[in-house]
Write a protein that holds these residues in place. Structure first.
Motif, PDB file in Angstrom:
ATOM      1  N   SER A 125       0.813  -1.213   0.000  1.00  0.00           N
ATOM      2  CA  SER A 125       0.000   0.000   0.000  1.00  0.00           C
ATOM      3  C   SER A 125       0.847   1.263   0.000  1.00  0.00           C
ATOM      4  O   SER A 125       0.593   2.198  -0.751  1.00  0.00           O
ATOM      5  CB  SER A 125      -0.938   0.014   1.214  1.00  0.00           C
ATOM      6  N   TYR A 256      -5.002   4.211  -0.356  1.00  0.00           N
ATOM      7  CA  TYR A 256      -3.869   3.452   0.161  1.00  0.00           C
ATOM      8  C   TYR A 256      -3.582   3.808   1.624  1.00  0.00           C
ATOM      9  O   TYR A 256      -3.216   2.939   2.423  1.00  0.00           O
ATOM     10  CB  TYR A 256      -2.636   3.721  -0.695  1.00  0.00           C
ATOM     11  N   SER A 259      -6.192   2.026   3.692  1.00  0.00           N
ATOM     12  CA  SER A 259      -5.951   0.579   3.705  1.00  0.00           C
ATOM     13  C   SER A 259      -4.790   0.241   4.625  1.00  0.00           C
ATOM     14  O   SER A 259      -4.828  -0.764   5.355  1.00  0.00           O
ATOM     15  CB  SER A 259      -5.680   0.068   2.289  1.00  0.00           C
ATOM     16  N   GLY A 315      -7.920  -3.103   2.949  1.00  0.00           N
ATOM     17  CA  GLY A 315      -6.808  -3.253   3.877  1.00  0.00           C
ATOM     18  C   GLY A 315      -7.025  -4.378   4.872  1.00  0.00           C
ATOM     19  O   GLY A 315      -6.099  -5.118   5.203  1.00  0.00           O
TER      20      GLY A 315
END
Length: 401
Positions: A125, A256, A259, A315
């Motif tokens: 990520s 990102y 996550s 995530g």
């Protein structure tokens, strides 16, 4: 983070230098092929030469392969460097995964591998986001200078992995300590027999043949579900940001970030379920999060909040399923073959992400993101089916039929 950053940043760097997308795609294939071939050698090498040696060698190769593109933009140099990067990445990750399993107490193996897996998941990520930040600076070669600095830090950190020299400092139930003590006991027994008989006794050995020399078949219960699930993570790495940009989301990179935070939260709670709940139940919850997350991506066209919420669920799925499948692969394998087991597990992940990402690009060009996301959800569901049949069944109490 270096490996994932190279994967996502190289194509952008080449585009800024005026290269074609086809060349960038070819370099991605070179990296994937090099990494896959290196896994074949790294598994048994980790078991025979030791974790530290392979880890240091891999980190040094990764550093060299990352630094050279900053010094030369020659196409041949890029090809050679992608080969070196793939080999170094495979060696370092195979050895570190095995080392992580070595030092853990048996009763907390799943939880401990979960913390190790958090590093992998966060890299998937954070690495791409960092690479995009670096490559968009001036000059774009800062991408390789920045990632080379991280590779140098990796070389330094590997120097602290010294447990092989003093296994007695490990927990009493740690696999490497028990393996070391067993070898010491066998050596003492052979010495006593030689003293008593006056002749050396040959120790019986079992020689693996064919693919068993480089991969451990006992790790397949964890590797197979990961092979089928990894294409979903490939979509997240390579296409989630592009999808958000296409939808006009204000800050696609926040996907990102959320996550990563979700992964951290899940790992901090892993003690309550990773070693205490049947793996298939944990995997069921993980894949449910993945399906819900990609369903939210389908609805993200009408709401940015859905896009960001999808990052949280993505995530959670990534943060649980990767270490879970790795722990299943390792627990199902003899400790002396953990290097080969981790090589097989990581190869499955590499293949799934690499092939899946290439397929998603073709599907997206032909049918668009909604169809691609539906295919990704199909992979998640299929991985659960594979896990249902491949995971070891929990032992039943003797008083139950």
């Amino acid at each position: 983070m270096v490996g994932q950053g190279l994967n996502s940043g190289t194509s952008v760097f080449l585009a800024r230098m005026g290269n074609t997308a086809a060349f960038a795609g070819a370099l991605a294939a070179v990296f994937s092929a090099s990494a896959a071939v290196a896994r074949i050698a790294c598994g048994p090498l980790v078991d025979r030469a030791g974790r530290l040696r392979v880890m240091v060698a891999g980190a040094v190769l990764l550093l060299v392969g990352t630094l050279l593109p900053a010094l030369s933009s020659n196409d041949i140099v890029f090809v050679v460097c992608r080969v070196v990067q793939g080999v170094g990445f495979s060696a370092a990750t195979t050895a570190s995964a095995t080392a992580a399993a070595d030092v853990l107490p048996r009763s907390r193996l799943g939880e401990g591998i979960g913390y190790y897996g958090l590093g992998q998941a966060l890299a998937m990520s954070v690495g791409p986001a960092l690479a995009l930040l670096l490559v968009n600076t001036d000059p774009a070669a800062n991408l390789y200078l920045g990632l080379a600095g991280m590779a140098a830090l990796c070389v330094v950190l590997t120097a602290f992995c010294r447990y092989e020299r003093n296994p007695s400092r490990l927990p009493a139930t740690a696999a490497y300590r028990r393996l070391f003590e067993e070898r010491e006991r066998r050596a003492a027994d052979r010495k006593n027999r030689r003293s008593a008989s006056g002749a050396a006794d040959a120790e019986p050995t079992t020689e693996e043949r064919g693919l068993q020399r480089v991969f451990e078949p006992s790790a397949l219960p964890g590797a197979l579900p990961m092979l089928v699930l990894s294409p979903a993570f490939g979509f997240g790495i390579f296409f989630a940001g592009l999808y958000g940009t296409t939808l006009g989301v204000g800050n696609p990179g926040l996907f990102y970030t959320l996550s990563a935070l979700s992964m951290i939260a899940v790992r901090l709670k892993s003690k309550s379920f990773m070693d205490r709940v049947a793996p298939i139940k944990v995997f069921t919850a993980s894949t449910a999060c993945g399906l819900a997350g990609f369903a939210l991506l389908l609805a993200a066209g009408a709401s940015e909040i859905a896009y960001y919420a999808a990052g949280i669920l993505y995530g959670a799925c990534l943060g649980v399923s990767m270490p879970l499948n790795q722990s299943v692969a390792v627990k199902n394998t003899p400790p002396e073959r953990w290097g080969a087991a981790n090589a097989l597990y990581l190869l499955a992940s590499d293949i799934g992400i690499g092939i899946g990402s290439a397929v998603w690009g073709v599907v997206n060009d032909a049918a668009g993101f909604p169809v691609t996301i539906c295919c990704v959800m199909g992979c998640i569901l299929a991985s659960w089916v594979v896990a249902w049949f491949s995971y070891p069944k929990p032992a039943r109490p003797h008083n139950q039929p």
